[in-house]
Design a protein around this motif. Structure first.
Motif, PDB file in Angstrom:
ATOM      1  N   LEU A  77      22.722  20.570  78.505  1.00  0.00           N
ATOM      2  CA  LEU A  77      23.717  20.613  77.349  1.00  0.00           C
ATOM      3  C   LEU A  77      23.505  19.336  76.131  1.00  0.00           C
ATOM      4  O   LEU A  77      23.701  19.487  74.968  1.00  0.00           O
ATOM      5  CB  LEU A  77      25.146  20.767  77.700  1.00  0.00           C
ATOM      6  CG  LEU A  77      25.600  21.911  78.413  1.00  0.00           C
ATOM      7  CD1 LEU A  77      27.061  21.902  78.838  1.00  0.00           C
ATOM      8  CD2 LEU A  77      25.505  23.183  77.360  1.00  0.00           C
ATOM      9  N   ARG A  96      26.189  26.651  79.862  1.00  0.00           N
ATOM     10  CA  ARG A  96      25.500  27.082  78.683  1.00  0.00           C
ATOM     11  C   ARG A  96      26.328  27.853  77.762  1.00  0.00           C
ATOM     12  O   ARG A  96      26.336  27.771  76.623  1.00  0.00           O
ATOM     13  CB  ARG A  96      24.097  27.664  79.021  1.00  0.00           C
ATOM     14  CG  ARG A  96      22.823  26.859  79.566  1.00  0.00           C
ATOM     15  CD  ARG A  96      21.660  27.397  79.796  1.00  0.00           C
ATOM     16  NE  ARG A  96      21.489  28.383  79.158  1.00  0.00           N
ATOM     17  CZ  ARG A  96      21.133  29.921  79.798  1.00  0.00           C
ATOM     18  NH1 ARG A  96      21.269  29.870  80.957  1.00  0.00           N
ATOM     19  NH2 ARG A  96      20.980  30.872  79.133  1.00  0.00           N
ATOM     20  N   ARG A 149      24.397  28.570  83.946  1.00  0.00           N
ATOM     21  CA  ARG A 149      24.793  29.526  82.990  1.00  0.00           C
ATOM     22  C   ARG A 149      26.294  29.565  82.429  1.00  0.00           C
ATOM     23  O   ARG A 149      26.459  29.627  81.117  1.00  0.00           O
ATOM     24  CB  ARG A 149      24.657  30.930  83.508  1.00  0.00           C
ATOM     25  CG  ARG A 149      24.275  31.963  82.100  1.00  0.00           C
ATOM     26  CD  ARG A 149      24.376  33.470  83.032  1.00  0.00           C
ATOM     27  NE  ARG A 149      22.854  33.451  83.795  1.00  0.00           N
ATOM     28  CZ  ARG A 149      23.060  34.289  84.808  1.00  0.00           C
ATOM     29  NH1 ARG A 149      23.950  34.846  85.505  1.00  0.00           N
ATOM     30  NH2 ARG A 149      21.993  34.401  85.451  1.00  0.00           N
ATOM     31  N   ALA A 159      22.764  20.985  84.484  1.00  0.00           N
ATOM     32  CA  ALA A 159      23.804  21.591  83.388  1.00  0.00           C
ATOM     33  C   ALA A 159      23.862  20.555  82.218  1.00  0.00           C
ATOM     34  O   ALA A 159      23.738  20.857  80.898  1.00  0.00           O
ATOM     35  CB  ALA A 159      24.922  22.293  83.698  1.00  0.00           C
TER      36      ALA A 159
END
Length: 191
Positions: free
Chosen positions: A149, A81, A78, A145
């Motif tokens: 992304l 992001r 999170r 992640a």
């Protein structure tokens, strides 16, 4: 003024990546004199180091109240992001002053928060080498992640909540399985 310069730098990095960042363009974006970024950060490396240090502080704060290792992983994803420019700079050591005190302090704190989440896992769940368990956990969260992304997971994740996808992923990889004596133990990760 320092905050305005950092905000403008983060916006520029989000739009064009850290390699396109120039102090002169940054001054124009922030609406400050062309000398202001150098006054506050000395040079481009100083600016990027300050961004990375702030990013590690934000990451440490995000991990502070994690319920368990899975929750720490979700919070890590999170963070990436919600703060892609910080994330990108934090993990580009060639852009940073590695020995900067603010950076090393913030990086250490974030690392301690991750290690704490790993050490809370019972030894049978993480194996005899806590450091390798930490590397495995970090690799999973960081890899997910990074792929997210870079839009490499747009197809498989689609419109699903990335937090829930990550939880499901960790559940698939680390399911409990019954032992012969009736207790359960974590299953070995699947290839």
């Amino acid at each position: 003024m320092r905050r305005a310069i950092l905000r403008a730098a983060l916006d520029a990095i989000t739009a064009d990546g850290p390699s396109a960042l120039s102090l002169r363009d940054l001054a124009r974006r922030a609406g400050v004199s062309h000398a202001a970024p150098a006054h506050h950060f000395k040079d481009r490396t100083g600016l990027l180091t300050a961004i990375a240090a702030e990013g590690y502080e934000l990451l440490a704060a995000a991990l502070a109240d994690a319920d368990d290792l899975r929750d720490a992983g979700v919070r890590y994803v999170r963070f990436a992001r919600e703060h892609p420019a910080y994330f990108q700079v934090m993990f580009s050591p060639e852009l940073l002053r590695a020995n900067d005190l603010e950076l090393t302090t913030a990086r250490t704190l974030a690392g301690e928060r991750l290690r704490s989440a790993v050490s809370a896992v019972p030894q049978e769940g993480r194996g005899p080498d806590s450091r390798l368990a930490g590397v495995a956990a970090w690799s999973l969260a960081h890899g997910f992640a990074t792929l997210l992304l870079s839009h490499n997971l747009d197809g498989p994740v689609g419109e699903q909540d990335p937090d829930e996808v990550f939880r499901a992923l960790t559940g698939m990889l680390f399911q409990s399985r019954p032992r012969e004596d009736g207790t359960s133990s974590p299953q070995q990760p699947r290839p």
